[in-house]
Design an enzyme around this catalytic site. Structure first.
Site, PDB file in Angstrom:
ATOM      1  N   GLY A   1      40.520  34.467  35.208  1.00 10.87           N
ATOM      2  CA  GLY A   1      40.122  35.528  36.123  1.00 10.87           C
ATOM      3  C   GLY A   1      41.338  36.312  36.579  1.00 10.87           C
ATOM      4  N   CYS A   2      41.083  37.454  37.203  1.00  9.20           N
ATOM      5  CA  CYS A   2      42.198  38.315  37.628  1.00  9.20           C
ATOM      6  C   CYS A   2      43.010  37.656  38.747  1.00  9.20           C
ATOM      7  CB  CYS A   2      41.690  39.676  38.058  1.00  9.20           C
ATOM      8  SG  CYS A   2      40.311  39.641  39.243  1.00  9.20           S
ATOM      9  N   TYR A   3      42.351  37.102  39.751  1.00  8.43           N
ATOM     10  CA  TYR A   3      43.093  36.434  40.829  1.00  8.43           C
ATOM     11  C   TYR A   3      43.900  35.241  40.310  1.00  8.43           C
ATOM     12  CZ  TYR A   3      40.672  39.005  44.620  1.00  8.43           C
ATOM     13  OH  TYR A   3      40.201  39.961  45.482  1.00  8.43           O
TER      14      TYR A   3
ATOM     15  N   ALA B   1      47.181  36.484  38.471  1.00  8.86           N
ATOM     16  CA  ALA B   1      48.274  36.903  39.358  1.00  8.86           C
ATOM     17  C   ALA B   1      48.839  35.725  40.143  1.00  8.86           C
ATOM     18  CB  ALA B   1      47.777  37.983  40.328  1.00  8.86           C
TER      19      ALA B   1
ATOM     20  N   GLU C   1      45.824  44.661  41.989  1.00  9.74           N
ATOM     21  CA  GLU C   1      45.663  43.386  42.668  1.00  9.74           C
ATOM     22  C   GLU C   1      47.020  42.931  43.183  1.00  9.74           C
ATOM     23  OE1 GLU C   1      42.371  40.933  41.384  1.00  9.74           O
ATOM     24  OE2 GLU C   1      43.915  39.532  40.745  1.00  9.74           O
TER      25      GLU C   1
END
Length: 349
Positions: A153-155, A158, A246
């Site tokens: 996932g994106c979170y 990062a 993000e």
């Protein structure tokens, strides 16, 4: 280099699918053969995303209409819970296909954890056993030989890029990690939801899924693996009124280390990485530094509380956080230069 690898995109009418198409059009080895979008089937891609009105693309079709014998690799941008059976069918009928999943369906290795967080049994545990977690910088060797890759996932992308080197080096206490995360509204998808209407999301900052976001167990899974013990992370996401971007700020307790030690660990871990960059001392990462690109920028500063540090990481949630990372993994799976089709710089201003 000829466009000789035929790809299909499941869920091409979503933001992730559209960004995958955008990147694929510029990729020298990708030929877009199939685009599916059940809710938009029968339409031209340009009717759904007018920015594609200048290029020749296949019309959108249903998943059932797709002929997977005409495809070498599949990128899946479907919502969670819908990918498992499709992946099983496609790979059973066409075992030579490479399947790159951008949904959440194959990210969690423990079926009980998956059931707890997604509310139903995993329907393809046979495939789950062979899925490789697609955090490129940390699973590169396994990704090269994989048939099924589960892109993070994106979170988690990062967050994990900014924490795993520190946990691996024993520089921070993994039991005291607090992550404050903020994402642009494309992270919430393209379907109609009240909280992402312009009047609801604009000119404000909103926390959501507090204490129960489904990316938390994914972050914990990977940190626990590196730490060698079960880790619980305090993770709170926020919706910020911008389309892309993000920013994750992590508050950490160091274990006798200094901020210089943390920065050195990042430099050592990512010295040869094309897409992860460590900000020099005094430079703070900003989302505009990576917008539209596949880059991640990481910075670290000393907290005013002795023994604590603050780590900041930024990505474009649709590129490095999704479609770009998927293309990066595709390149590895096909023995291409990892940066192929991904060297575009950040769009600023």
């Amino acid at each position: 280099m000829s466009k000789d690898i035929r790809i299909g995109v499941l869920g091409a009418s979503g933001y992730t699918g559209a960004d995958l198409v955008r990147l694929a059009l510029a990729h020298p080895s990708m030929q877009i053969a199939t685009l599916t979008a059940n809710s938009q089937a029968g339409k031209r891609m340009a009717e759904v995303f007018p920015q594609f009105g200048f290029v020749d693309l296949p019309d959108l079709i249903t998943t059932e209409e797709a002929d997977w014998s005409l495809v070498d690799a599949v990128f899946c941008g479907l919502p969670h819970g819908t990918t498992q059976e499709i992946a099983r069918t496609v790979l059973a009928d066409h075992p030579g296909i490479k399947f790159i999943d951008m949904s959440a369906d194959f990210r969690l290795r423990d079926p009980e954890v998956y059931k707890t967080w997604y509310g139903h049994d995993h329907l393809a545990m046979d495939l789950q056993a062979e899925a490789v977690y697609g955090l490129t910088e940390h699973y590169r060797t396994a990704i090269r030989d994989a048939r099924l890759v589960a892109c993070p996932g994106c979170y988690p992308t990062a967050t994990l890029l900014s924490l795993l080197p520190l946990v691996a080096a024993g520089l921070i206490d993994p039991s005291e990690i607090v992550v404050d995360a903020k994402s642009g509204v494309t992270g919430a998808g393209r379907s109609l939801k009240q909280n992402i209407l312009f009047s609801e999301a604009g000119e404000g900052l909103s926390p959501y899924a507090v204490g129960k976001h489904r990316h938390a167990p994914e972050i914990e899974q990977e940190i626990s693996k590196v730490a060698g013990t079960d880790v619980i992370v305090s993770f709170t996401p926020h919706l910020i009124p911008m389309s892309r971007g993000e920013l994750c700020t992590s508050y950490l307790r160091m274990t006798g280390a200094t901020v210089d030690d943390l920065r050195a660990a990042f430099v050592d871990a990512y010295r040869d990485e094309p897409f992860v960059h460590v900000a020099p001392e005094g430079v703070l990462p900003q989302t505009q530094n990576v917008r539209g690109s596949n880059y991640c920028q990481i910075g670290v500063v000393a907290d005013r509380v002795p023994g604590r540090a603050i780590v900041i990481s930024v990505i474009d949630n649709l590129v490095k956080g999704s479609a770009g990372q998927a293309v990066q993994n595709f390149n590895l799976m096909y023995d291409l230069d990892e940066t192929t089709g991904l060297t575009q710089q950040a769009l600023f201003p």
